[in-house]
Design a protein around this motif. Structure first.
Motif, PDB file in Angstrom:
ATOM      1  N   GLY A 130      11.985  -3.573  -8.567  1.00 33.08           N
ATOM      2  CA  GLY A 130      10.913  -4.426  -9.041  1.00 33.08           C
ATOM      3  C   GLY A 130      10.636  -5.639  -8.179  1.00 33.08           C
ATOM      4  O   GLY A 130       9.490  -5.922  -7.815  1.00 33.08           O
ATOM      5  N   LYS A 131      11.678  -6.417  -7.855  1.00 33.53           N
ATOM      6  CA  LYS A 131      11.479  -7.643  -7.082  1.00 33.53           C
ATOM      7  C   LYS A 131      11.107  -7.318  -5.639  1.00 33.53           C
ATOM      8  O   LYS A 131      10.229  -7.951  -5.052  1.00 33.53           O
ATOM      9  CB  LYS A 131      12.748  -8.502  -7.114  1.00 33.53           C
ATOM     10  CG  LYS A 131      13.261  -8.823  -8.513  1.00 33.53           C
ATOM     11  CD  LYS A 131      12.288  -9.666  -9.288  1.00 33.53           C
ATOM     12  CE  LYS A 131      12.889 -10.241 -10.557  1.00 33.53           C
ATOM     13  NZ  LYS A 131      13.199  -9.287 -11.602  1.00 33.53           N
ATOM     14  N   THR A 132      11.773  -6.314  -5.048  1.00 36.36           N
ATOM     15  CA  THR A 132      11.562  -5.988  -3.639  1.00 36.36           C
ATOM     16  C   THR A 132      10.151  -5.476  -3.384  1.00 36.36           C
ATOM     17  O   THR A 132       9.513  -5.848  -2.390  1.00 36.36           O
ATOM     18  CB  THR A 132      12.580  -4.937  -3.171  1.00 36.36           C
ATOM     19  OG1 THR A 132      13.903  -5.454  -3.387  1.00 36.36           O
ATOM     20  CG2 THR A 132      12.400  -4.616  -1.706  1.00 36.36           C
ATOM     21  N   PHE A 133       9.654  -4.620  -4.261  1.00 39.92           N
ATOM     22  CA  PHE A 133       8.363  -3.987  -4.032  1.00 39.92           C
ATOM     23  C   PHE A 133       7.244  -4.577  -4.896  1.00 39.92           C
ATOM     24  O   PHE A 133       6.183  -3.970  -5.041  1.00 39.92           O
ATOM     25  CB  PHE A 133       8.473  -2.474  -4.251  1.00 39.92           C
ATOM     26  CG  PHE A 133       9.334  -1.793  -3.222  1.00 39.92           C
ATOM     27  CD1 PHE A 133       8.873  -1.601  -1.932  1.00 39.92           C
ATOM     28  CD2 PHE A 133      10.622  -1.390  -3.533  1.00 39.92           C
ATOM     29  CE1 PHE A 133       9.666  -1.001  -0.970  1.00 39.92           C
ATOM     30  CE2 PHE A 133      11.435  -0.782  -2.582  1.00 39.92           C
ATOM     31  CZ  PHE A 133      10.956  -0.590  -1.287  1.00 39.92           C
ATOM     32  N   ASP A 161       0.821  -1.216   0.000  1.00 40.34           N
ATOM     33  CA  ASP A 161       0.000   0.000   0.000  1.00 40.34           C
ATOM     34  C   ASP A 161       0.850   1.259   0.000  1.00 40.34           C
ATOM     35  O   ASP A 161       0.566   2.213  -0.731  1.00 40.34           O
ATOM     36  CB  ASP A 161      -0.919   0.014   1.225  1.00 40.34           C
ATOM     37  CG  ASP A 161      -1.997  -1.058   1.144  1.00 40.34           C
ATOM     38  OD1 ASP A 161      -2.132  -1.659   0.068  1.00 40.34           O
ATOM     39  OD2 ASP A 161      -2.687  -1.280   2.156  1.00 40.34           O
ATOM     40  N   PHE A 162       1.916   1.265   0.827  1.00 39.64           N
ATOM     41  CA  PHE A 162       2.685   2.505   0.935  1.00 39.64           C
ATOM     42  C   PHE A 162       3.400   2.852  -0.364  1.00 39.64           C
ATOM     43  O   PHE A 162       3.632   4.027  -0.658  1.00 39.64           O
ATOM     44  CB  PHE A 162       3.693   2.425   2.100  1.00 39.64           C
ATOM     45  CG  PHE A 162       4.785   1.405   1.922  1.00 39.64           C
ATOM     46  CD1 PHE A 162       5.915   1.685   1.169  1.00 39.64           C
ATOM     47  CD2 PHE A 162       4.688   0.172   2.539  1.00 39.64           C
ATOM     48  CE1 PHE A 162       6.925   0.750   1.020  1.00 39.64           C
ATOM     49  CE2 PHE A 162       5.697  -0.773   2.400  1.00 39.64           C
ATOM     50  CZ  PHE A 162       6.819  -0.490   1.632  1.00 39.64           C
ATOM     51  N   ALA A 163       3.738   1.828  -1.176  1.00 36.11           N
ATOM     52  CA  ALA A 163       4.382   2.103  -2.463  1.00 36.11           C
ATOM     53  C   ALA A 163       3.388   2.706  -3.448  1.00 36.11           C
ATOM     54  O   ALA A 163       3.705   3.662  -4.178  1.00 36.11           O
ATOM     55  CB  ALA A 163       4.985   0.819  -3.026  1.00 36.11           C
ATOM     56  N   GLN A 168      18.585   8.939  -1.394  1.00 38.56           N
ATOM     57  CA  GLN A 168      18.070   7.815  -0.621  1.00 38.56           C
ATOM     58  C   GLN A 168      18.935   6.567  -0.819  1.00 38.56           C
ATOM     59  O   GLN A 168      19.263   5.854   0.134  1.00 38.56           O
ATOM     60  CB  GLN A 168      16.626   7.511  -1.018  1.00 38.56           C
ATOM     61  CG  GLN A 168      15.600   8.499  -0.507  1.00 38.56           C
ATOM     62  CD  GLN A 168      15.378   8.375   0.997  1.00 38.56           C
ATOM     63  OE1 GLN A 168      15.728   7.369   1.613  1.00 38.56           O
ATOM     64  NE2 GLN A 168      14.825   9.419   1.597  1.00 38.56           N
ATOM     65  N   LEU A 169      19.302   6.291  -2.050  1.00 36.11           N
ATOM     66  CA  LEU A 169      20.118   5.118  -2.335  1.00 36.11           C
ATOM     67  C   LEU A 169      21.502   5.241  -1.699  1.00 36.11           C
ATOM     68  O   LEU A 169      22.026   4.265  -1.124  1.00 36.11           O
ATOM     69  CB  LEU A 169      20.251   4.920  -3.848  1.00 36.11           C
ATOM     70  CG  LEU A 169      18.973   4.515  -4.584  1.00 36.11           C
ATOM     71  CD1 LEU A 169      19.180   4.551  -6.093  1.00 36.11           C
ATOM     72  CD2 LEU A 169      18.513   3.120  -4.150  1.00 36.11           C
ATOM     73  N   ALA A 170      22.098   6.435  -1.791  1.00 32.90           N
ATOM     74  CA  ALA A 170      23.422   6.638  -1.194  1.00 32.90           C
ATOM     75  C   ALA A 170      23.365   6.441   0.321  1.00 32.90           C
ATOM     76  O   ALA A 170      24.271   5.840   0.920  1.00 32.90           O
ATOM     77  CB  ALA A 170      23.938   8.025  -1.538  1.00 32.90           C
ATOM     78  N   LEU A 199      11.106   4.161  -0.055  1.00 31.39           N
ATOM     79  CA  LEU A 199      12.231   3.525   0.635  1.00 31.39           C
ATOM     80  C   LEU A 199      12.235   3.778   2.147  1.00 31.39           C
ATOM     81  O   LEU A 199      12.390   2.816   2.924  1.00 31.39           O
ATOM     82  CB  LEU A 199      13.553   3.965  -0.008  1.00 31.39           C
ATOM     83  CG  LEU A 199      13.839   3.351  -1.379  1.00 31.39           C
ATOM     84  CD1 LEU A 199      15.062   4.004  -2.015  1.00 31.39           C
ATOM     85  CD2 LEU A 199      14.043   1.841  -1.269  1.00 31.39           C
ATOM     86  N   PRO A 200      12.063   5.003   2.624  1.00 30.24           N
ATOM     87  CA  PRO A 200      12.051   5.182   4.079  1.00 30.24           C
ATOM     88  C   PRO A 200      10.873   4.473   4.747  1.00 30.24           C
ATOM     89  O   PRO A 200      11.004   3.964   5.863  1.00 30.24           O
ATOM     90  CB  PRO A 200      11.952   6.705   4.250  1.00 30.24           C
ATOM     91  CG  PRO A 200      12.358   7.291   2.942  1.00 30.24           C
ATOM     92  CD  PRO A 200      11.961   6.283   1.913  1.00 30.24           C
ATOM     93  N   ARG A 201       9.739   4.415   4.062  1.00 32.62           N
ATOM     94  CA  ARG A 201       8.558   3.784   4.649  1.00 32.62           C
ATOM     95  C   ARG A 201       8.713   2.267   4.750  1.00 32.62           C
ATOM     96  O   ARG A 201       8.092   1.626   5.597  1.00 32.62           O
ATOM     97  CB  ARG A 201       7.316   4.149   3.838  1.00 32.62           C
ATOM     98  CG  ARG A 201       7.031   5.648   3.838  1.00 32.62           C
ATOM     99  CD  ARG A 201       5.761   5.993   3.085  1.00 32.62           C
ATOM    100  NE  ARG A 201       4.556   5.437   3.724  1.00 32.62           N
ATOM    101  CZ  ARG A 201       3.329   5.630   3.261  1.00 32.62           C
ATOM    102  NH1 ARG A 201       3.137   6.352   2.162  1.00 32.62           N
ATOM    103  NH2 ARG A 201       2.291   5.093   3.893  1.00 32.62           N
ATOM    104  N   ALA A 202       9.558   1.694   3.902  1.00 34.15           N
ATOM    105  CA  ALA A 202       9.780   0.243   3.955  1.00 34.15           C
ATOM    106  C   ALA A 202      10.510  -0.178   5.223  1.00 34.15           C
ATOM    107  O   ALA A 202      10.440  -1.346   5.623  1.00 34.15           O
ATOM    108  CB  ALA A 202      10.562  -0.210   2.722  1.00 34.15           C
TER     109      ALA A 202
END
Length: 609
Positions: free
Chosen positions: A375-378, A159-161, A191-193, A421-424
């Motif tokens: 893709g795979k993670t989310f 949902d968050f995504a 975010q990635l860094a 990303l932060p919400r995950a």
């Protein structure tokens, strides 16, 4: 307006898809056919050169041949002219959508010679025809199957995504509907860094050590294009995801194959076939390393086997990198890093539990490009955002090449991912984070499918002994499965298939095709994941790839279909040297009846890490 309506549907708890209907294309089809009849438009006859089977021979055809004949006749009559204008030559990598319904079993016009083709097509040689993905995409469309073939989840992202995507879409203050920075949207690369600084134990420079791409496939492509020159060699651990091989060739390089070794839990007994562990033997890598080695592609967790490379195996790879010379680089494909459903015990406390980032090994940061994607993670393979992380001397060439491939990946999707990303990392569905929830979900689905495969007669890994990641089970074909396959499936016309490696459908291919056409469950043969020479030698005959990134309903439907594979078979019994009866059931544990008549579980096994 559309974005606001999507958001309103989401808040109301409705699927946006259920509130929208695309306009019918019937008027367009009618207009096109009217033009064809009036001579204004040349009739599109993509199958005009087809040799149609005689109607009189229809009754003598096999069920498969009859289905193909009906498909050809339907196409020849002009039905679905706008849908199936021609064979779809796109390789259809793991997406499940291939318009190739009538391309098999058909005598078609000869294709144009490759002599006039550009350098890239010529480098692919004879590998530009139908593929395993187009062939099994066709089978999925022609047959009513439980699809365990394509490697994409068949449910919505978390949902968050989705909420992040909707909010990014309608954010008028940031307006992410225009081009963004070519090397990566600023919010996303920051975010990635931040995340990789934690993963790798060093500070990653967002602007100079990160490059955002259209999916991980493009990230791999750009890595190879910026590294490889004609004559360079690139190491692949076999079996391997087949995209790697052709991308190496497109860059002008030569694939060099290092086979992983399959170690069964029980070996040396021909009538007992078990699961096992895939291991890297360092000496096999050392044999192939040379001054020509420009790169080693490492994929952990591994597609197709589900193998999680151990720290000691990675350290042996690092030693080989040094041995090869300063030119050698590792491309570490880590798209499944958050799906380690059976982590190695020694890695449970890692930042991504169970996963070792190769770049975190001593002295390997400067020799590694880390590739991953969302893709795979989310569960959002259609978002198509990937990235490369590495030292500036390896990332800068990729950043320079990016604007000549595409100006930038989708700004909207990059912004949505940056917000996701932060919400995950926050608590999710009763778990400490979304990542813990994800692993728990896949662990349960793995076990659900694993039980169905074992009940059907396949041998699978014992995940209490063998670490596992990703969302595939590399199931082993047992003697029972060989006996279940009708003998004619290994003969003409089934044995000849242009999509199969070398044009020959071996046991793994024949079994998967038969299960799709006659048993209602679709899996992927293993032969396309091996070099053509080793597949021809039978290295892939014993395995098929089965995906469990599917809804419970899909897996349960597959389980029901798989039951029929074993039912007509009688369970073989044999006597051991003591006269005990042992059931030859191709599983990790052999069940025996001792002389006292008690049932004894023989947990003999070999664990090789």
């Amino acid at each position: 307006m559309i974005a606001h309506l999507i958001l309103a549907c989401w808040i109301a708890g409705e699927s946006p898809a259920s509130s929208f209907r695309l306009p019918s294309n019937a008027p367009r089809q009618h207009h096109r056919r009217q033009q064809q009849r009036s001579g204004q438009l040349e009739p599109v006859r993509p199958y005009s050169s087809l040799v149609l089977p005689a109607t009189s021979s229809f009754s003598s055809q096999s069920p498969l041949q009859r289905r193909r004949t009906r498909s050809i006749q339907r196409l020849a009559s002009g039905d679905d002219v706008d849908v199936l204008l021609a064979t779809d030559h796109a390789p259809c990598f793991d997406n499940g959508f291939c318009i190739n319904a009538a391309s098999d079993g058909i005598t078609a016009a000869e294709t144009d010679s490759n002599d006039a083709a550009g350098e890239a097509i010529q480098r692919l040689g004879g590998m530009t025809g139908p593929t395993v993905w187009s062939e099994f995409g066709r089978l999925a469309q022609e047959n009513d199957v439980a699809n365990l073939g394509q490697g994409f989840p068949d449910w919505l992202p978390p949902d968050f995504a989705v909420e992040s995507l909707v909010s990014a879409t309608i954010d008028s203050t940031k307006s992410p509907h225009q081009y963004t920075r070519t090397a990566g949207h600023p919010n996303l690369v920051r975010q990635l860094a931040r995340r990789y600084s934690t993963h790798l134990g060093r500070t990653v420079d967002a602007m100079n050590e990160v490059a955002v791409t259209v999916g991980a496939s493009q990230a791999l492509y750009l890595c190879l294009q910026t590294l490889v020159k004609p004559g360079d060699e690139v190491i692949l651990f076999e079996p391997f995801f087949d995209l790697y091989e052709n991308q190496i060739k497109l860059a002008g390089g030569t694939p060099v194959y290092v086979p992983l070794t399959f170690v069964p839990y029980i070996d040396g007994q021909d009538d007992v076939v078990t699961g096992g562990t895939w291991v890297l033997e360092p000496e096999k890598l050392e044999e192939k390393i040379s001054s020509k080695t420009r790169a080693i592609i490492l994929n952990s967790p591994h597609n197709p086997t589900g193998k999680v490379f151990t720290r000691s195996e990675m350290e042996s790879i690092a030693e080989s990198v040094v041995q090869a010379g300063p030119q050698c680089v590792v491309i570490s494909d880590e798209v499944y890093k958050y799906i380690v459903h059976s982590p190695p015990k020694e890695e449970v406390g890692a930042s991504a539990p169970g996963h070792v980032h190769f770049a975190s090994l001593p002295n390997m940061w400067d020799r590694t490009i880390t590739v991953s994607s969302a893709g795979k993670t989310f569960s959002a393979t259609g978002w198509q955002v990937g990235w490369c992380i590495g030292p500036s001397h390896l990332i800068s060439p990729i950043q320079q090449l990016l604007p000549y491939v595409q100006f930038c990946a989708s700004t909207v999707i990059q912004e949505a991912l940056a917000r996701s990303l932060p919400r995950a990392d926050e608590p999710y569905e009763g778990h400490d984070s979304y990542y813990e929830y994800l692993n728990s979900k896949y662990r349960r689905k793995r076990d659900l499918l694993g039980k169905a495969l074992k009940d059907a007669g396949f041998a699978i890994p014992d995940y209490d002994k063998t670490p596992g990641g990703g969302f595939f089970i590399f199931a082993r074909i047992t003697p029972e499965m060989r006996r279940a396959l009708p003998s004619d499936r290994m003969e003409s016309p089934f044995a000849s298939n242009p999509a199969a490696p070398g044009g020959k459908a071996r046991l793994d291919w024949a079994l998967c095709q038969w299960m799709a056409e006659e048993r209602g469950v679709l899996c992927i043969p293993s032969s396309p994941f091996f070099s053509r020479e080793r597949a021809a030698g039978g290295a892939s005959d014993e395995f098929i790839r089965v995906a469990f990134c599917k809804t419970d309903e899909t897996i349960e439907r597959a389980a029901e279909a798989l039951k029929g594979l074993r039912s007509p078979l009688e369970v073989e019994e044999r006597e051991d040297s003591d006269g005990d009866i042992i059931e030859g059931r191709g599983e990790a544990e052999a069940v025996s009846a001792g002389s006292s008549g008690n049932v004894v579980i023989n947990g003999v096994g070999v664990t090789t890490q």
